[in-house]
Write a protein that holds these residues in place. Sequence first.
Motif, PDB file in Angstrom:
ATOM      1  N   ALA A 132       0.857  -1.187   0.000  1.00  0.00           N
ATOM      2  CA  ALA A 132       0.000   0.000   0.000  1.00  0.00           C
ATOM      3  C   ALA A 132       0.887   1.227   0.000  1.00  0.00           C
ATOM      4  O   ALA A 132       1.903   1.274   0.694  1.00  0.00           O
ATOM      5  N   SER A 133       0.488   2.195  -0.810  1.00  0.00           N
ATOM      6  CA  SER A 133       1.174   3.485  -0.807  1.00  0.00           C
ATOM      7  C   SER A 133       0.118   4.575  -0.921  1.00  0.00           C
ATOM      8  O   SER A 133      -1.013   4.317  -1.350  1.00  0.00           O
ATOM      9  N   LEU A 134       0.487   5.768  -0.526  1.00  0.00           N
ATOM     10  CA  LEU A 134      -0.451   6.883  -0.594  1.00  0.00           C
ATOM     11  C   LEU A 134      -0.989   7.050  -2.010  1.00  0.00           C
ATOM     12  O   LEU A 134      -2.180   7.299  -2.207  1.00  0.00           O
ATOM     13  N   SER A 135      -0.139   6.852  -3.009  1.00  0.00           N
ATOM     14  CA  SER A 135      -0.562   7.042  -4.403  1.00  0.00           C
ATOM     15  C   SER A 135      -1.644   6.043  -4.828  1.00  0.00           C
ATOM     16  O   SER A 135      -2.402   6.319  -5.757  1.00  0.00           O
TER      17      SER A 135
ATOM     18  N   TYR B  66      -4.292   5.532  -3.391  1.00  0.00           N
ATOM     19  CA  TYR B  66      -5.590   6.083  -2.995  1.00  0.00           C
ATOM     20  C   TYR B  66      -5.891   7.417  -3.673  1.00  0.00           C
ATOM     21  O   TYR B  66      -6.894   8.053  -3.350  1.00  0.00           O
ATOM     22  N   LYS B  67      -5.057   7.812  -4.613  1.00  0.00           N
ATOM     23  CA  LYS B  67      -5.293   9.058  -5.342  1.00  0.00           C
ATOM     24  C   LYS B  67      -6.658   8.990  -6.026  1.00  0.00           C
ATOM     25  O   LYS B  67      -7.014   7.985  -6.624  1.00  0.00           O
TER      26      LYS B  67
ATOM     27  N   ASP C 264     -19.527   3.561  -0.185  1.00  0.00           N
ATOM     28  CA  ASP C 264     -20.590   4.378  -0.788  1.00  0.00           C
ATOM     29  C   ASP C 264     -20.212   5.851  -0.829  1.00  0.00           C
ATOM     30  O   ASP C 264     -20.774   6.619  -1.613  1.00  0.00           O
ATOM     31  N   LEU C 265     -19.263   6.255  -0.003  1.00  0.00           N
ATOM     32  CA  LEU C 265     -18.773   7.633   0.029  1.00  0.00           C
ATOM     33  C   LEU C 265     -17.424   7.751  -0.679  1.00  0.00           C
ATOM     34  O   LEU C 265     -16.668   8.693  -0.455  1.00  0.00           O
ATOM     35  N   ASP C 266     -17.117   6.791  -1.551  1.00  0.00           N
ATOM     36  CA  ASP C 266     -15.884   6.774  -2.341  1.00  0.00           C
ATOM     37  C   ASP C 266     -14.649   6.846  -1.444  1.00  0.00           C
ATOM     38  O   ASP C 266     -13.710   7.604  -1.700  1.00  0.00           O
ATOM     39  N   THR C 267     -14.687   6.053  -0.370  1.00  0.00           N
ATOM     40  CA  THR C 267     -13.641   6.102   0.645  1.00  0.00           C
ATOM     41  C   THR C 267     -13.111   4.700   0.927  1.00  0.00           C
ATOM     42  O   THR C 267     -13.874   3.765   1.080  1.00  0.00           O
ATOM     43  N   GLU C 268     -11.798   4.599   1.002  1.00  0.00           N
ATOM     44  CA  GLU C 268     -11.120   3.355   1.358  1.00  0.00           C
ATOM     45  C   GLU C 268     -10.624   3.458   2.793  1.00  0.00           C
ATOM     46  O   GLU C 268     -10.524   4.560   3.350  1.00  0.00           O
ATOM     47  N   ILE C 269     -10.271   2.322   3.376  1.00  0.00           N
ATOM     48  CA  ILE C 269      -9.777   2.274   4.747  1.00  0.00           C
ATOM     49  C   ILE C 269      -8.454   1.516   4.764  1.00  0.00           C
ATOM     50  O   ILE C 269      -8.319   0.476   4.114  1.00  0.00           O
TER      51      ILE C 269
ATOM     52  N   PHE D 142      -6.744   9.755  10.407  1.00  0.00           N
ATOM     53  CA  PHE D 142      -6.625  10.842   9.450  1.00  0.00           C
ATOM     54  C   PHE D 142      -7.596  10.600   8.301  1.00  0.00           C
ATOM     55  O   PHE D 142      -7.710   9.470   7.821  1.00  0.00           O
ATOM     56  N   ILE D 143      -8.270  11.654   7.870  1.00  0.00           N
ATOM     57  CA  ILE D 143      -9.065  11.589   6.645  1.00  0.00           C
ATOM     58  C   ILE D 143      -8.280  12.352   5.599  1.00  0.00           C
ATOM     59  O   ILE D 143      -8.005  13.552   5.753  1.00  0.00           O
ATOM     60  N   ILE D 144      -7.896  11.629   4.541  1.00  0.00           N
ATOM     61  CA  ILE D 144      -7.110  12.194   3.455  1.00  0.00           C
ATOM     62  C   ILE D 144      -8.013  12.304   2.238  1.00  0.00           C
ATOM     63  O   ILE D 144      -8.689  11.343   1.874  1.00  0.00           O
ATOM     64  N   ASP D 145      -8.036  13.480   1.609  1.00  0.00           N
ATOM     65  CA  ASP D 145      -8.932  13.697   0.476  1.00  0.00           C
ATOM     66  C   ASP D 145      -8.339  13.140  -0.815  1.00  0.00           C
ATOM     67  O   ASP D 145      -7.191  12.679  -0.838  1.00  0.00           O
ATOM     68  N   PRO D 146      -9.106  13.160  -1.911  1.00  0.00           N
ATOM     69  CA  PRO D 146      -8.636  12.565  -3.170  1.00  0.00           C
ATOM     70  C   PRO D 146      -7.365  13.200  -3.750  1.00  0.00           C
ATOM     71  O   PRO D 146      -6.676  12.587  -4.556  1.00  0.00           O
ATOM     72  N   GLU D 147      -7.028  14.416  -3.301  1.00  0.00           N
ATOM     73  CA  GLU D 147      -5.806  15.077  -3.766  1.00  0.00           C
ATOM     74  C   GLU D 147      -4.631  14.834  -2.819  1.00  0.00           C
ATOM     75  O   GLU D 147      -3.548  15.396  -3.008  1.00  0.00           O
ATOM     76  N   GLY D 148      -4.850  14.043  -1.777  1.00  0.00           N
ATOM     77  CA  GLY D 148      -3.775  13.727  -0.844  1.00  0.00           C
ATOM     78  C   GLY D 148      -3.591  14.744   0.273  1.00  0.00           C
ATOM     79  O   GLY D 148      -2.559  14.746   0.948  1.00  0.00           O
ATOM     80  N   ILE D 149      -4.597  15.585   0.518  1.00  0.00           N
ATOM     81  CA  ILE D 149      -4.538  16.588   1.580  1.00  0.00           C
ATOM     82  C   ILE D 149      -5.252  16.037   2.821  1.00  0.00           C
ATOM     83  O   ILE D 149      -6.358  15.496   2.724  1.00  0.00           O
ATOM     84  N   ILE D 150      -4.613  16.189   3.968  1.00  0.00           N
ATOM     85  CA  ILE D 150      -5.237  15.754   5.213  1.00  0.00           C
ATOM     86  C   ILE D 150      -6.322  16.761   5.581  1.00  0.00           C
ATOM     87  O   ILE D 150      -6.056  17.951   5.752  1.00  0.00           O
TER      88      ILE D 150
END
Length: 176
Positions: free
Chosen positions: A26-29, A31-32, A65-70, A127-135
Amino acid sequence: MSLVGRQAPHFEMETALGNGEDFGQASLSDYKGKYLIFFFYPLDFTFVCPTEIKALSDAVEEFKDLDTEILGVSTDSKFSHRAWIATSEEDKGLGGLNFPLAADYKKEVAEAYGVLNDEGIAQRGLFIIDPEGIIQYQVITPDSVGRSVDETLRVLQAIQAGGLCPANWRPGEEML
């Protein structure tokens, strides 16, 4: 120090997959373009951790359903994660999960996110990280206090609503 509003620190870690058999990466990228619930917990085979990990796993479809991964992470090894996932709940294991657990064995990610304690163990941080990688959100609690899945969902929905959300706001209610 708060990381809210900042670029999430990059990470690359090995994971134990939720089936309790396989390993992954797993990497941050990865989840982009999606939201990510990125949470740290102290240790495998402990007492409070499985209650919140299983609660998040049970709610995974609501997050999807909220386009969110964990993604969960601790400073334990991928082998410890796999053993904990594969162990039945009756035997103090997780009995399977709907998301992977990442191994921050070198403790670099916990340090980058500001949750590494003096004993070299990750504190309970989310942490909730948005689709652009911003916390967009961070919370760190004492090891003795599990986090609320309902509150995490509510905060995620408020962030996605894109307005000024008063205390206790729920989807469908007026924003400020």
